[in-house]
Design a protein around this motif. Structure first.
Motif, short mmCIF file in Angstrom:
data_model
loop_
_atom_site.label_atom_id
_atom_site.label_comp_id
_atom_site.label_asym_id
_atom_site.label_seq_id
_atom_site.Cartn_x
_atom_site.Cartn_y
_atom_site.Cartn_z
N SER A 148 0.90 -1.08 0.14
CA SER A 148 -0.06 0.23 -0.04
C SER A 148 0.91 1.11 0.14
N ARG A 149 2.11 1.02 0.01
CA ARG A 149 2.89 2.21 0.15
C ARG A 149 3.29 3.29 1.35
N ILE A 150 2.32 2.81 2.35
CA ILE A 150 2.31 3.56 3.31
C ILE A 150 3.54 3.55 4.30
N VAL A 151 4.43 2.49 3.88
CA VAL A 151 5.45 2.29 4.53
C VAL A 151 6.64 3.51 4.42
N GLU A 152 6.42 4.29 3.26
CA GLU A 152 7.34 5.65 3.22
C GLU A 152 6.84 6.55 4.36
N ILE A 153 5.80 6.69 4.47
CA ILE A 153 5.06 7.64 5.44
C ILE A 153 5.48 7.27 6.89
N ALA A 209 9.13 7.77 7.27
CA ALA A 209 9.69 9.38 7.70
C ALA A 209 9.04 9.78 9.11
N ARG A 265 13.15 12.59 -0.39
CA ARG A 265 13.36 11.21 0.58
C ARG A 265 14.65 11.62 1.50
N TYR A 273 4.80 14.85 5.71
CA TYR A 273 5.38 14.51 4.46
C TYR A 273 4.58 13.72 3.68
N PRO A 298 4.61 11.48 0.38
CA PRO A 298 5.77 10.82 -0.57
C PRO A 298 4.85 10.74 -1.92
N GLU A 299 5.84 10.61 -2.86
CA GLU A 299 5.24 10.79 -4.31
C GLU A 299 4.49 9.56 -4.51
N GLU A 300 4.68 8.29 -4.06
CA GLU A 300 3.80 7.02 -4.06
C GLU A 300 2.79 7.23 -2.90
N ARG A 301 1.60 7.42 -2.91
CA ARG A 301 0.73 7.43 -1.92
C ARG A 301 0.36 6.23 -1.41
N GLY A 302 0.29 6.31 -0.06
CA GLY A 302 -0.10 5.05 0.77
C GLY A 302 -0.84 5.18 1.85
N GLN A 355 -5.06 11.49 2.35
CA GLN A 355 -3.66 11.57 2.21
C GLN A 355 -3.04 12.90 2.72
#
Lengths: 413, 293
Positions: A227-232, A235, B45, B75, B77-81, B139
């Motif tokens: 789901s790409r939430i890992v980047e949030i 951070a 990043r 923050y 990110p470019e790839e939403r999640g 988001q």
């Protein structure tokens, strides 16, 4: 609304210590709390836990029911003498604290008695014997050993007494010096059958918990990657805190569930015919929980790595193969290893989770042995969890393709 | 103030970000512009600590940035999640708490944000059941949930409908007004021009231009347009200027000094009528094309 309140009325940036809550929760605690909350809201998890509990309680209830049920038999006889023999046999059995509930059916002749047995209306027939024997038992397909044991005993005593009288002596004199005593060198040794059952229970409980909660960890890691939430998350908090939170949350749930299962099992045991074994088993079960706690921390870290190497749920099957294989090895090692093999296994980290508690249950381990073994496991746990954290933090941000451990190790942060 | 100093990042042999430096001043909306592969996402990043820095540093309030500083940043990110299967409110509360908010504070902030975005009635719905536009709003809420002290937003306008673009722009302005430094990347140059106080233009991993929009516009040679009543071919003979283009009565010239402007206008008036004599300020798009060419 607070969103609009201006925190910057003065030129200086507000002191973070005043505008953040006084008691700051560590991020891993927040992560762990979420893992637990997600699991507690999972209907499948609640239902399976409930049914496992019912199964454990039920199996003990069933055992107790079987143990307390009297031996029932209907015995066909053709004479009052036979009825008297049956009556005496039953009394002899009851006197030896065996629960017997026999009934007698009187019929005119042997043919009628056999017909009753064949029709299933009688279990056994006690008929006059042939070829010098006073009595013979007739059954349909199977021998009823309980009936034969007590009937043989009573008839044997009677015949022996008659022969003694005929010879002008007594049964006591005939029997003098014929008893053979049987001393056990290891008075503490426990019933091997019982130990096998306990070993199986430990191995299986470990297997179930390790698989269910391990899979949960791997899936939650993949969910965050997919789901790409890992980047949030990465951070907001250090990635290791995320890993620690996941491990702690699932270890808490797995151990709690196991405490529940083992607790119900021990309570069930106290109502069963093996209640006398409870003190010995309680110690082994306590150690089992301790070993499981440490062992599952290691496995949880491995499961997290398996999750972080995958990019989609479908990849989990292959990335988790090493850890599922390891779990199987521990399961079968726990069930099948004996003697020296078991002794060695009880010191091999992870294998010891099942093997050492079994040795404790069988009474072959000294008090210090689990301490040494858990120490070895703890050292490995520290090393492996650190390694896992390194792989996890490198691979969890790689959302492109499925990785191998080797590829993950080569990645830069 | 957020400072990026000599940031460098390699992927194998490839240098994605090469010695990049710029500032994001408090209360300033700073636009981060550049083509695909220019290094914007990589830079953001690294600012957020999601990617390791291979050279240079990120500074906050005049000292090297810490994990705790980043925890108080917002923050996107470019790839939403987001967690697809978790209810919207729970999810925002969770993210708020990860940013160090207490549970009640996070709940209050999340509720207010959902009201603001018109999603109050969807608070208990799972994220996956929301339309894409509404997911995008959640988001945004996730990025600002914990009252951030700085905002780093990667393409915050992509995928938004025109109305959502306006409310996003309002939100960014609001944070800037409160003194929060805001860095956002975008491909929409007109939007960047309309919104930004400052610009950083990245190309091939290098900063090719940076400064306030006004500074950038006037950094190159300022051009002037002259529209007269008649053909203006004569401007070619005026000394002290470079003719960019002449088309009948219209001429576009670059003046080498102020005095030439006066001379040009005097000459034009001497020859007849003058309809227009004005400075031509390039648009951000024009500057962008020029510096990235």
């Amino acid at each position: 609304m607070t969103l609009m309140t201006d925190r910057r009325t003065t030129a200086a940036r507000p002191d973070p210590s005043t505008d953040r809550p006084a008691v700051v929760e560590r991020p891993w605690q927040v992560v762990a709390a979420r893992e637990i909350a997600v699991k507690l809201r999972d209907k499948n998890f609640l239902i399976s836990t409930f049914f496992t509990l019912v199964l454990i309680a039920g199996s003990f209830g069933f055992q107790a029911f079987l143990a307390n049920r009297p031996h029932e038999a209907t015995i066909a006889v053709t004479s009052p003498a036979a009825a008297a023999v049956v009556d005496q046999a039953e009394q002899a059995g009851v006197a030896a604290e065996v629960k017997l509930e026999w009934s007698v059916k009187q019929v005119p002749d042997a043919k009628a008695a056999e017909a009753l047995v064949r029709a299933g209306d009688a279990d056994v027939a006690l008929l006059p014997g042939a070829n010098g024997a006073q009595w013979r038992l007739v059954g349909e397909r199977e021998r009823d050993d309980t009936v034969s044991t007590w009937v043989e005993k009573v008839v044997g005593e009677q015949v022996l007494a008659e022969h003694a009288t005929a010879l002008g002596t007594s049964v006591e004199q005939l029997r003098a010096g014929s008893t053979v005593s049987y001393d056990l060198l290891d008075q503490d040794a426990r019933d091997p059958g019982f130990v096998r059952v306990v070993g199986f229970a430990f191995a299986f409980l470990f297997y179930l918990a390790a698989l269910i909660f391990g899979m949960q960890i791997a899936q939650s890691v993949v969910e965050e990657k997919q789901s790409r939430i890992v980047e949030i998350l990465a951070a907001a908090i250090p990635i290791r805190q995320l890993l620690v939170g996941k491990i702690v949350g699932n270890v808490v749930m797995a151990v709690s569930q196991l405490v529940l299962f083992v607790g119900v099992g021990l309570v069930g045991l106290s109502f069963s015919p093996w209640a006398a074994l409870l003190p010995a088993l309680a110690g082994a079960a306590g150690w089992f929980l301790v070993f499981f706690l440490v062992g599952f921390v290691v496995l949880a870290a491995m499961w997290a790595v398996a999750g972080s190497l995958a990019t989609r749920n479908e990849d989990l099957q292959s990335t988790s193969t090493p850890v599922t294989t390891l779990t199987m090895v521990i399961l079968f090692g726990g069930i099948f290893l004996t003697g020296t093999g078991q002794l060695i296994a009880s010191y091999v980290p992870l294998m010891s989770v099942v093997a050492m508690p079994i040795r404790l249950a069988s009474g072959t381990a000294a008090w210090w042995e689990p301490l040494v073994s858990i120490g070895v496991t703890l050292i490995l746990a520290v090393v492996l969890v650190r390694l896992a954290a390194r792989i996890y933090s490198r691979s969890v941000m790689q959302t492109g393709t499925r990785l191998t451990v080797r590829q993950a190790m080569k990645l830069q942060g | 103030m957020l400072e990026v100093k000599n940031l460098t990042r390699r992927f194998g042999e490839h240098i994605a970000v090469d010695d990049v430096s710029f500032d994001v001043a408090d209360g300033r909306l700073t636009g981060f512009v550049g083509g695909n592969g220019a290094g914007k996402t990589t830079t953001m990043r690294m600012i957020m600590g999601v990617l390791a820095i291979h050279g240079g540093e990120v500074r906050w309030d005049g000292r090297p940035i810490t994990t705790a500083d980043r925890q108080s940043f917002g923050y996107m990110p470019e790839e939403r999640g987001l967690y697809p299967k978790q209810p919207v409110l729970d999810q925002l509360v969770y993210l708020g708490r990860l940013h160090g908010q207490s549970a009640p504070a996070a709940r209050a902030a999340a509720t207010e944000l959902l009201e603001r975005f018109g999603l109050a009635d969807r608070a208990k719905d799972k994220v996956e059941s929301l339309s894409l536009g509404n997911q995008q709003r959640v988001q945004i809420a996730a990025a600002v949930i914990a009252d951030p002290v700085a905002l780093v937003l990667d393409e915050p306008f992509s995928g938004l409908d025109p109305l959502a673009v306006d409310s996003m722009a309002d939100l960014l302005r609001e944070y800037a007004r409160r003194g929060v430094p805001v860095l956002f990347s975008s491909h929409q140059l007109d939007l960047v021009e309309r919104l930004c106080d400052a610009l950083v233009i990245l190309s091939g991993g290098h900063v090719v231009a940076s400064g306030t929009a006004d500074e950038l516009r006037r950094s190159g040679r300022v051009r002037h347009r002259l529209v007269a009543g008649d053909d203006v071919g004569w401007v070619r003979d005026v000394p002290g200027l470079t003719v960019v283009d002449v088309d009948g009565p219209t001429a576009l010239v670059e003046l080498h000094d102020e005095a030439t402007g006066t001379r040009l206008l005097t000459e034009a008036l001497r020859r007849g009528s003058v309809r227009e004599f004005a400075e031509v300020v390039p648009t951000v798009s024009e500057i962008y094309r020029e510096v990235t060419a």
